[in-house]
Write an enzyme that holds these catalytic residues in place. Structure first.
Site, short mmCIF file in Angstrom:
data_model
loop_
_atom_site.label_atom_id
_atom_site.label_comp_id
_atom_site.label_asym_id
_atom_site.label_seq_id
_atom_site.Cartn_x
_atom_site.Cartn_y
_atom_site.Cartn_z
N ARG A 58 0.74 -1.23 0.13
CA ARG A 58 0.19 -0.01 0.06
C ARG A 58 0.53 1.38 0.08
O ARG A 58 0.57 2.34 -0.89
CB ARG A 58 -1.03 0.15 1.33
CG ARG A 58 -2.14 -0.74 1.11
CD ARG A 58 -2.47 -1.15 2.68
NE ARG A 58 -1.46 -1.96 2.88
CZ ARG A 58 -1.80 -3.40 2.49
NH1 ARG A 58 -2.49 -4.13 1.74
NH2 ARG A 58 -0.84 -4.15 2.96
N THR A 59 1.86 1.34 0.83
CA THR A 59 2.45 2.58 1.06
C THR A 59 3.21 2.93 -0.01
O THR A 59 3.03 4.16 -0.63
CB THR A 59 3.51 2.38 2.32
OG1 THR A 59 2.62 1.95 3.55
CG2 THR A 59 4.23 3.89 2.65
N LYS A 86 25.76 -6.30 -3.89
CA LYS A 86 27.49 -6.41 -4.07
C LYS A 86 27.95 -5.95 -2.93
O LYS A 86 29.31 -5.81 -2.84
CB LYS A 86 27.60 -5.42 -5.46
CG LYS A 86 27.15 -5.84 -6.64
CD LYS A 86 27.59 -5.28 -7.75
CE LYS A 86 26.70 -5.39 -8.81
NZ LYS A 86 26.88 -4.35 -10.20
N ARG A 108 11.62 3.75 3.11
CA ARG A 108 11.13 2.62 4.05
C ARG A 108 12.32 1.83 4.34
O ARG A 108 12.98 1.42 3.45
CB ARG A 108 9.81 1.76 3.55
CG ARG A 108 9.55 0.54 4.50
CD ARG A 108 8.42 -0.11 4.21
NE ARG A 108 7.42 0.62 4.56
CZ ARG A 108 5.97 0.01 4.64
NH1 ARG A 108 6.15 -1.21 4.39
NH2 ARG A 108 5.13 0.70 4.76
N HIS A 136 5.36 5.30 11.49
CA HIS A 136 4.99 5.30 10.04
C HIS A 136 4.13 6.44 9.77
O HIS A 136 2.97 6.58 9.91
CB HIS A 136 4.07 3.85 9.92
CG HIS A 136 3.86 3.78 8.52
ND1 HIS A 136 3.68 4.57 7.44
CD2 HIS A 136 3.35 2.61 7.97
CE1 HIS A 136 3.65 3.90 6.34
NE2 HIS A 136 3.19 2.84 6.47
C1 NCD Z 1 1.63 -1.38 8.21
C2 NCD Z 1 3.22 -1.19 8.29
O1 NCD Z 1 4.00 -1.43 7.21
O2 NCD Z 1 3.64 -0.84 9.38
N1 NCD Z 1 1.39 -1.43 6.68
C3 NCD Z 1 1.03 -0.44 6.09
O3 NCD Z 1 1.82 0.39 5.79
N2 NCD Z 1 -0.17 -0.17 5.66
C4 NCD Z 1 1.17 -2.16 8.86
C5 NCD Z 1 1.61 -3.63 9.12
O4 NCD Z 1 2.49 -3.79 8.23
O5 NCD Z 1 1.19 -4.39 9.94
#
Ligand code: NCD
Length: 308
Positions: A58-59, A86, A108, A136
């Site tokens: 999603r993100t 590498k 991320r 997040h």
């Molecule tokens: C979340 C995350 O990555 O922290 N997912 C997201 O971005 N919607 C929640 C999760 O992974 O449980």
């Protein structure tokens, strides 16, 4: 006037109350302008890099959609086929990506504070898409945006945050962003082993009311919002501990029907088994809508950070 222009977004505390209401309104406006699958002109000529060193659906995709809808370009860094294999350090990778002069980088990483550790060697604004168990921030942004749309307010709400509050990063960020609203009550609902970390409570102390409880049933009648999270299997040091805790909380339709209706049920997704699929068709189940809201609020955020 945008006050987020050129800014890094590394924590939910990076948004003040005024930023949040401005972003909500902007997201509503962009939702209207994007409707009918339109691509807008705002970010024409701007480039966003998504650098995800940890899996995401999603993100990453919603940031990419948000940028595309704004008319900008997207370059995706994919770790599996990169020089990291590498032996290149991730800090070097970030410097290289930044050297191509992107207008913004969304990053991320599984290491807490990774975005903070590279922000001084990277010139482009950095938006965190999640850093380990720490935070997040843009998930929290779309969470409060969803609550605001569904209830017409965030001030005064009573919210239950259920699940793996120890290893999850959405519960901390959601807690931090809720400090920007007035008169909020949070019930942290989790088995003892998965309760919210003290470090998180210290940061919200005196700014929201909170209580720690062991089961949803204890508080269900009081909630305006139930926010469910999955057990973060990948973050357990001892797989046996995961086996012991998995399935320890499951929201089912028959359980919900025994109580006063909770107005809004949310989940950052992915779901494993903590919300039974028969809940999905209840009108108060908003998690798919919540995920969709991510595109509009991230478009609003990008528009401000890019200053376009
Ligand atoms: C979340 C995350 O990555 O922290 N997912 C997201 O971005 N919607 C929640 C999760 O992974 O449980």
């Amino acid at each position: 006037m945008s006050s987020l222009r050129g800014r890094d977004v590394l924590s939910a505390f990076d948004f003040d109350r005024e930023d949040l209401f401005r972003l909500f309104e902007l997201a509503e406006r962009l939702r209207g302008e994007i409707s009918g699958r339109r691509v807008l002109d705002y970010a024409r000529g701007k480039v966003m890099i998504t650098a995800f060193f940890e899996p995401s659906t999603r993100t990453k995709i919603s940031f990419q959609f948000a940028m595309t809808r704004l008319g900008g370009e997207v370059v995706d860094f994919i770790e599996e086929v990169s020089s990291i294999r590498k032996g290149e350090t991730e800090e070097d990778t970030m410097k290289i990506l930044d050297g191509y002069d992107p207008d913004v980088i969304v990053v991320r990483h599984s290491k807490p504070f990774f975005p903070h550790s590279v922000k001084d060697v990277v010139r482009a604004p950095i938006i965190s898409g999640g850093d380990g168990t720490n935070e997040h921030p843009t998930q929290a942004l779309l969470d409060v945006y969803t609550i605001w749309r569904e209830l017409g307010r965030v001030d005064g709400i009573v919210i239950g945050i259920l699940g793996d509050l120890k290893y999850g990063r959405t519960p901390p960020s959601l807690s931090y962003i809720l400090t920007r609203f007035n008169d909020v009550t949070i019930y942290y609902i989790a088995p003892k082993q998965l309760q919210i970390r003290d470090e998180v409570l210290r940061k919200i102390e005196g700014r929201v009311r909170y209580h720690l409880v062991g089961s949803v049933e204890e508080v269900i009648e009081k909630l305006d919002v139930l926010y469910v999270t999955r057990i973060q299997k990948e973050r357990f040091e001892d797989p046996r501990e995961y086996e012991r805790l998995k399935g320890s909380y499951i929201i089912t339709r028959s359980m919900l029907e025994k109580y006063r209706k909770i107005p809004v049920i949310m989940h950052p997704l992915p779901r494993v088994d903590e919300i039974a699929t028969d809940v999905d068709t209840l009108p108060q189940a908003k998690y798919f809508e919540q995920a969709r809201n991510g595109v509009f609020i991230r478009a609003a955020l990008l528009k401000e950070v890019l200053g376009v």
